[in-house]
Design a protein around this motif. Structure first.
Motif, PDB file in Angstrom:
ATOM      1  N   MET A 150     -45.350 -28.962  23.850  1.00  0.00           N
ATOM      2  CA  MET A 150     -44.666 -28.391  24.955  1.00  0.00           C
ATOM      3  C   MET A 150     -43.433 -28.930  25.154  1.00  0.00           C
ATOM      4  SD  MET A 150     -47.815 -28.516  27.922  1.00  0.00           S
ATOM      5  CE  MET A 150     -46.839 -27.591  29.113  1.00  0.00           C
ATOM      6  N   GLU A 151     -42.307 -28.226  25.723  1.00  0.00           N
ATOM      7  CA  GLU A 151     -41.051 -28.815  25.858  1.00  0.00           C
ATOM      8  C   GLU A 151     -40.656 -28.330  27.323  1.00  0.00           C
ATOM      9  OE1 GLU A 151     -38.396 -27.399  22.854  1.00  0.00           O
ATOM     10  OE2 GLU A 151     -39.191 -28.957  21.464  1.00  0.00           O
ATOM     11  N   PHE A 152     -39.761 -29.393  27.896  1.00  0.00           N
ATOM     12  CA  PHE A 152     -39.523 -29.293  29.198  1.00  0.00           C
ATOM     13  C   PHE A 152     -37.810 -29.369  29.498  1.00  0.00           C
ATOM     14  CE2 PHE A 152     -43.769 -30.673  29.564  1.00  0.00           C
ATOM     15  CZ  PHE A 152     -44.082 -29.849  30.557  1.00  0.00           C
ATOM     16  N   GLN A 153     -37.210 -28.271  29.870  1.00  0.00           N
ATOM     17  CA  GLN A 153     -35.789 -28.523  29.856  1.00  0.00           C
ATOM     18  C   GLN A 153     -35.273 -29.672  30.759  1.00  0.00           C
ATOM     19  OE1 GLN A 153     -33.645 -26.655  28.010  1.00  0.00           O
ATOM     20  NE2 GLN A 153     -35.537 -25.985  26.972  1.00  0.00           N
ATOM     21  N   THR A 154     -34.317 -30.578  30.403  1.00  0.00           N
ATOM     22  CA  THR A 154     -33.832 -31.684  31.177  1.00  0.00           C
ATOM     23  C   THR A 154     -32.356 -31.677  31.094  1.00  0.00           C
ATOM     24  OG1 THR A 154     -33.779 -33.029  29.344  1.00  0.00           O
ATOM     25  CG2 THR A 154     -36.106 -33.008  30.789  1.00  0.00           C
ATOM     26  N   GLU A 155     -31.736 -31.716  32.223  1.00  0.00           N
ATOM     27  CA  GLU A 155     -30.074 -32.212  32.268  1.00  0.00           C
ATOM     28  C   GLU A 155     -29.787 -33.417  31.516  1.00  0.00           C
ATOM     29  OE1 GLU A 155     -28.214 -31.085  35.715  1.00  0.00           O
ATOM     30  OE2 GLU A 155     -29.582 -29.674  36.368  1.00  0.00           O
ATOM     31  N   THR A 156     -30.514 -34.236  32.153  1.00  0.00           N
ATOM     32  CA  THR A 156     -30.107 -35.851  31.575  1.00  0.00           C
ATOM     33  C   THR A 156     -31.493 -36.189  30.674  1.00  0.00           C
ATOM     34  OG1 THR A 156     -30.687 -36.816  33.406  1.00  0.00           O
ATOM     35  CG2 THR A 156     -28.678 -36.261  33.261  1.00  0.00           C
ATOM     36  N   PRO A 157     -31.325 -37.096  29.692  1.00  0.00           N
ATOM     37  CA  PRO A 157     -32.607 -37.668  28.997  1.00  0.00           C
ATOM     38  C   PRO A 157     -33.224 -38.305  30.151  1.00  0.00           C
ATOM     39  CG  PRO A 157     -30.214 -38.107  28.022  1.00  0.00           C
ATOM     40  CD  PRO A 157     -29.912 -37.639  29.216  1.00  0.00           C
TER      41      PRO A 157
END
Length: 137
Positions: free
Chosen positions: A1-8
């Motif tokens: 699964m992948e989750f979008q993130t603005e910052t690491p």
């Protein structure tokens, strides 16, 4: 699964061992993967596996949005979960050394010793449980 993130969210891959998966920072997203299910190549995704990953990652990052991507991949495995190390029944000049599952790199050193022993003509008692002839032809 992948989750979008603005910052690491992480600086390196992390594995909460008790949960059995990895969290890997990617550019603009967090990848969560690593569970294994023996379901066959015709089986589709198991929603329970995704739910397991989702619950696990939320123990560390409870405010994540919904997963932006979900997928599964097929990895070959042997029916008894042991590697094959030994001579081919069809050609004594061929020595097999494969099927280590997720531990190939970890077991490379001992496997190379066993293969070298077989090349030298020795019969190593460690290889008896791993010979290719344990499977019917």
């Amino acid at each position: 699964m992948e989750f979008q993130t603005e910052t690491p969210l992480l600086q390196r891959p992390v594995c909460p061992v008790h949960l059995g998966f990895y969290m890997t920072p990617m550019t603009g997203r967090l990848r969560v993967a690593g569970t294994v299910e023996l379901g066959g190549t015709s089986a589709g995704p198991n929603p329970c596996q995704f739910e397991l990953l989702d619950r696990g990652v939320r123990q560390y990052f409870p405010k994540l949005d919904h997963a932006s991507a979900k997928w599964l991949g097929f990895r070959p495995s042997l029916p008894d979960s042991r590697p094959v190390i030994g001579r081919s029944r069809n050609s004594k000049n061929v020595i097999f050394a494969f099927g280590h599952g997720h531990l190939g790199l970890t077991l490379a050193a001992i496997t190379s010793r066993l293969v070298a022993s077989l090349i030298n003509g020795d019969t190593d008692p460690l290889t008896t449980g791993f010979t290719p002839d344990r499977f019917p032809s």
